[in-house]
Design an enzyme around this catalytic site. Structure first.
Site, PDB file in Angstrom:
ATOM      1  N   ASN A  46       0.869  -1.171   0.000  1.00 42.23           N
ATOM      2  CA  ASN A  46       0.000   0.000   0.000  1.00 42.23           C
ATOM      3  C   ASN A  46       0.912   1.229   0.000  1.00 42.23           C
ATOM      4  O   ASN A  46       1.480   1.598   1.017  1.00 42.23           O
ATOM      5  CB  ASN A  46      -0.884  -0.029   1.257  1.00 42.23           C
ATOM      6  CG  ASN A  46      -1.829   1.156   1.316  1.00 42.23           C
ATOM      7  OD1 ASN A  46      -1.778   2.055   0.477  1.00 42.23           O
ATOM      8  ND2 ASN A  46      -2.690   1.160   2.315  1.00 42.23           N
TER       9      ASN A  46
ATOM     10  N   ARG B 215      -2.573  -2.138  -3.481  1.00 42.68           N
ATOM     11  CA  ARG B 215      -3.769  -1.323  -3.290  1.00 42.68           C
ATOM     12  C   ARG B 215      -3.668  -0.134  -4.244  1.00 42.68           C
ATOM     13  O   ARG B 215      -2.654   0.566  -4.252  1.00 42.68           O
ATOM     14  CB  ARG B 215      -3.838  -0.819  -1.853  1.00 42.68           C
ATOM     15  CG  ARG B 215      -4.994   0.110  -1.653  1.00 42.68           C
ATOM     16  CD  ARG B 215      -4.886   0.845  -0.359  1.00 42.68           C
ATOM     17  NE  ARG B 215      -6.035   1.707  -0.198  1.00 42.68           N
ATOM     18  CZ  ARG B 215      -6.006   2.866   0.441  1.00 42.68           C
ATOM     19  NH1 ARG B 215      -4.888   3.283   0.991  1.00 42.68           N
ATOM     20  NH2 ARG B 215      -7.078   3.599   0.552  1.00 42.68           N
TER      21      ARG B 215
ATOM     22  N   HIS C  99     -12.828   3.021   0.093  1.00 41.59           N
ATOM     23  CA  HIS C  99     -12.845   1.960   1.118  1.00 41.59           C
ATOM     24  C   HIS C  99     -13.557   0.701   0.605  1.00 41.59           C
ATOM     25  O   HIS C  99     -14.070  -0.091   1.395  1.00 41.59           O
ATOM     26  CB  HIS C  99     -13.574   2.404   2.412  1.00 41.59           C
ATOM     27  CG  HIS C  99     -12.910   3.512   3.165  1.00 41.59           C
ATOM     28  ND1 HIS C  99     -13.612   4.559   3.709  1.00 41.59           N
ATOM     29  CD2 HIS C  99     -11.617   3.728   3.484  1.00 41.59           C
ATOM     30  CE1 HIS C  99     -12.782   5.373   4.337  1.00 41.59           C
ATOM     31  NE2 HIS C  99     -11.549   4.890   4.201  1.00 41.59           N
TER      32      HIS C  99
ATOM     33  N   ARG D 138     -11.128  15.909   7.487  1.00 44.31           N
ATOM     34  CA  ARG D 138     -11.892  16.285   6.280  1.00 44.31           C
ATOM     35  C   ARG D 138     -13.303  16.733   6.675  1.00 44.31           C
ATOM     36  O   ARG D 138     -13.911  16.130   7.560  1.00 44.31           O
ATOM     37  CB  ARG D 138     -11.997  15.096   5.323  1.00 44.31           C
ATOM     38  CG  ARG D 138     -10.699  14.779   4.620  1.00 44.31           C
ATOM     39  CD  ARG D 138     -10.836  13.540   3.738  1.00 44.31           C
ATOM     40  NE  ARG D 138      -9.736  12.630   3.992  1.00 44.31           N
ATOM     41  CZ  ARG D 138      -9.788  11.322   3.802  1.00 44.31           C
ATOM     42  NH1 ARG D 138     -10.889  10.759   3.333  1.00 44.31           N
ATOM     43  NH2 ARG D 138      -8.747  10.578   4.077  1.00 44.31           N
TER      44      ARG D 138
ATOM     45  N   GLU E  65      -8.129  -5.189   5.252  1.00 42.33           N
ATOM     46  CA  GLU E  65      -7.966  -4.873   3.829  1.00 42.33           C
ATOM     47  C   GLU E  65      -6.795  -5.637   3.221  1.00 42.33           C
ATOM     48  O   GLU E  65      -6.866  -6.063   2.068  1.00 42.33           O
ATOM     49  CB  GLU E  65      -7.780  -3.362   3.654  1.00 42.33           C
ATOM     50  CG  GLU E  65      -9.071  -2.610   3.934  1.00 42.33           C
ATOM     51  CD  GLU E  65      -8.895  -1.110   4.083  1.00 42.33           C
ATOM     52  OE1 GLU E  65      -9.150  -0.399   3.120  1.00 42.33           O
ATOM     53  OE2 GLU E  65      -8.528  -0.653   5.184  1.00 42.33           O
TER      54      GLU E  65
END
Ligand code: AMP
Length: 395
Positions: free
Chosen positions: A7, A90, A179, A240, A383
Site C-alpha cells: 500500500n 492497493r 474503502h 476532512r 484490507e
C-alpha cells in the site's frame, strides 16, 4: 503461496507478507519519510520488531529495503525472494474502467495512469509502488486491487450528481466511493458470521476511522456510499469536512482571502472533528477532552455520530430496509461510545444495543440485543487479507 501486499503512499509504503494458505501474516511493516530521509519499521511475526533509520531517496530503494528485511538472516521470514509468489497492490482510484481487481500488465498501468486526474495525491504514488516492484521482482505476477471497484455496482441514480450531464461525459465527474475493499470484506464477513448468503442480506457498513465512509450493501452489492468523486464527501472525518454546502467554498475563500487551493486544503486538512474541536483528529483525544469537560470535543463526537446516523437512515430508506449495521475500522471497532451514540438514533429500526456486548474492542461481536429486529455488529476490517485473497483468486 506467499503474497506481498503493498500500500504505497506519496512518502510512505505499508507492506504485509501473507501466507495465502494459512492466511497468517508472516511480517508487516512501514517505510516512512521516503524522499526525505527514511525510516523502516519491520515486524516479523514471532520475532522482535526492528526500526532502522536509513536513506530512502525513492520508492524503489524502499521496496529494496523491505525485500532485504524479509529475507534477512536475523529479521527475515523467508529464505529467498523466490518464495514470494505474487504482489497485491492497493490502488485508490480505478475510475469507471475497473469494476474488479486485475492482473497488472503494461495496458493496465496505462489505464491506472489515465485515472490519475481523479486521485492526484494517491494514484501516482500507487503507480510508483507498482513500478518499483516490477523493477525489483520482474518475474513475480502483480495484481491491482482498487478502492473504488466494489462501488461500480451503484446505479446511475446513486452516482450522478445534480450537475450539467456533460461534466460526467467529459470529465467523468460522478460518485465513485472509496474503502471498497473494506466494505466488501466486512459485508461478506457479516453474512458469514450470521451463517447467511450475502445475497439475502441488506447491510450498512460504517467504516469509521480517520477517513470514514458508509456503504449500503444490498444482496452483496454496493448500491450507495457516502464518499464521492473524492474521499472528501460524506460524514465529517478526522480532518476532512465531509459534505458541506458547496457555496461555503466561495464564502470562506472571500472572507479569509484564500485561494481555491488553500480553501481545499482547509477542507481536507483542518476540518472535520479536528476543525470542530480545535483539539485533535483522534477520537481518543476527543473522548479524553470531553471527559475533562471540553465542550467542543464532546460536540465534535456528537456531530460525527449524528452524521453517521443520518446516512444509516438514508441507506435504510433506499434499500427499503436493513438487516445489519456493521461497524468497522479504528473508531468503529474501538469506540463503544460512538457506536452507542449512532445506535441511539436507530430505535425506529428496532435496533437495541446490548450495553455489555458493546464494550467489545477490535473483535467480532453482535452488539444488539436478542430482541432487536435490526442487528448491530462489530466486524474488524482486514484490507490486506482481502487484497491477498483477490490476488490469489486472480492468479
Ligand atoms: P483508522 O483510520 O481506521 O486507522 O482509524 C484511526 C482512528 O481510529 C484514530 O484516529 C482514532 O481516532 C481511532 N481509534 C483507534 N483506536 C481507538 C481506540 N482504542 N478508541 C477510540 N478510537 C480509536
Amino acid at each position: 503461496m506467499k503474497v506481498l501486499v503493498i500500500n504505497c503512499g506519496s512518502s510512505s509504503l505499508k507492506y504485509q507478507l501473507i501466507d495465502s494458505v494459512t492466511e497468517q501474516v508472516l511480517a508487516k511493516g512501514l517505510c516512512e519519510r521516503i524522499g526525505i530521509d527514511g525510516r523502516l519499521t519491520h515486524k516479523p511475526t514471532g520475532k522482535n520488531p526492528v526500526q532502522i533509520s536509513v536513506d530512502m531517496p525513492n520508492h524503489t530503494t524502499a521496496v529494496g529495503l523491505v525485500l532485504k528485511e524479509l529475507t534477512d538472516e536475523a529479521n527475515g521470514v523467508i529464505s529467498s525472494l523466490e518464495e514470494i509468489g505474487a504482489v497485491g497492490h492497493r490502488v485508490v482510484h480505478g475510475g469507471e474502467k475497473f469494476a474488479a481487481s486485475v492482473v497488472i500488465t503494461p495496458e493496465v498501468i496505462a489505464d491506472i495512469e489515465a485515472c490519475n486526474d481523479l486521485a492526484p495525491l494517491h494514484n501516482p504514488a500507487n503507480l510508483i509502488g507498482i513500478n518499483a516492484c516490477a523493477q525489483l521482482m520482474p518475474h513475480v505476477p502483480m495484481v491491482a486491487v482498487f478502492d473504488t471497484a466494489f462501488h461500480q455496482t451503484m446505479p446511475e441514480k446513486a452516482y450522478l450528481y445534480g450537475l450539467p450531464y456533460e461534466y460526467y461525459e467529459k470529465y467523468s465527474v460522478r460518485r465513485y466511493g472509496f474503502h471498497g475493499t473494506s466494505h466488501s470484506y466486512v459485508s461478506k464477513r457479516t453474512a458469514q458470521i450470521l451463517g447467511k448468503d450475502p445475497k439475502d442480506l441488506k447491510v450498512i457498513v460504517c467504516h469509521l476511522g480517520n477517513g470514514s465512509s458508509i456503504c449500503a450493501v444490498d444482496g452483496g452489492k454496493s448500491v450507495d456510499t457516502s464518499m464521492g468523486l473524492t474521499p472528501l464527501e460524506g460524514v465529517p472525518m478526522g480532518t476532512r469536512s465531509g459534505g458541506i454546502d458547496p457555496a461555503i467554498v466561495e464564502f470562506i475563500a472571500n472572507k479569509e482571502d484564500l485561494t481555491l487551493e488553500q480553501t481545499m486544503n482547509v477542507l481536507n486538512k483542518k476540518s472535520g472533528v479536528q476543525g470542530i474541536s480545535g483539539v485533535s483528529s483522534d477520537f481518543r483525544d476527543l473522548q479524553a477532552g470531553a471527559d475533562q469537560g471540553n465542550k467542543r470535543c464532546a460536540l465534535a463526537r456528537d456531530v460525527f455520530a449524528y452524521s453517521v446516523a443520518k446516512y444509516v437512515g438514508a441507506y435504510a430508506a433506499v434499500m427499503n430496509g436493513v438487516d445489519v449495521i456493521s461497524f468497522t475500522a479504528g473508531v468503529g471497532e474501538n469506540d463503544p461510545d460512538i457506536r452507542k451514540k449512532v445506535c441511539s438514533y436507530l430505535g425506529y429500526l428496532g435496533l437495541w444495543l446490548d450495553e455489555e456486548k458493546n464494550c467489545v474492542r477490535g473483535k467480532e461481536e453482535i452488539i444488539s440485543t436478542a430482541q432487536s429486529k435490526t442487528l448491530a455488529m462489530v466486524v474488524p476490517t482486514n484490507e490486506e487479507l482481502a487484497i491477498a485473497r483477490e490476488t490469489v483468486a486472480l492468479l
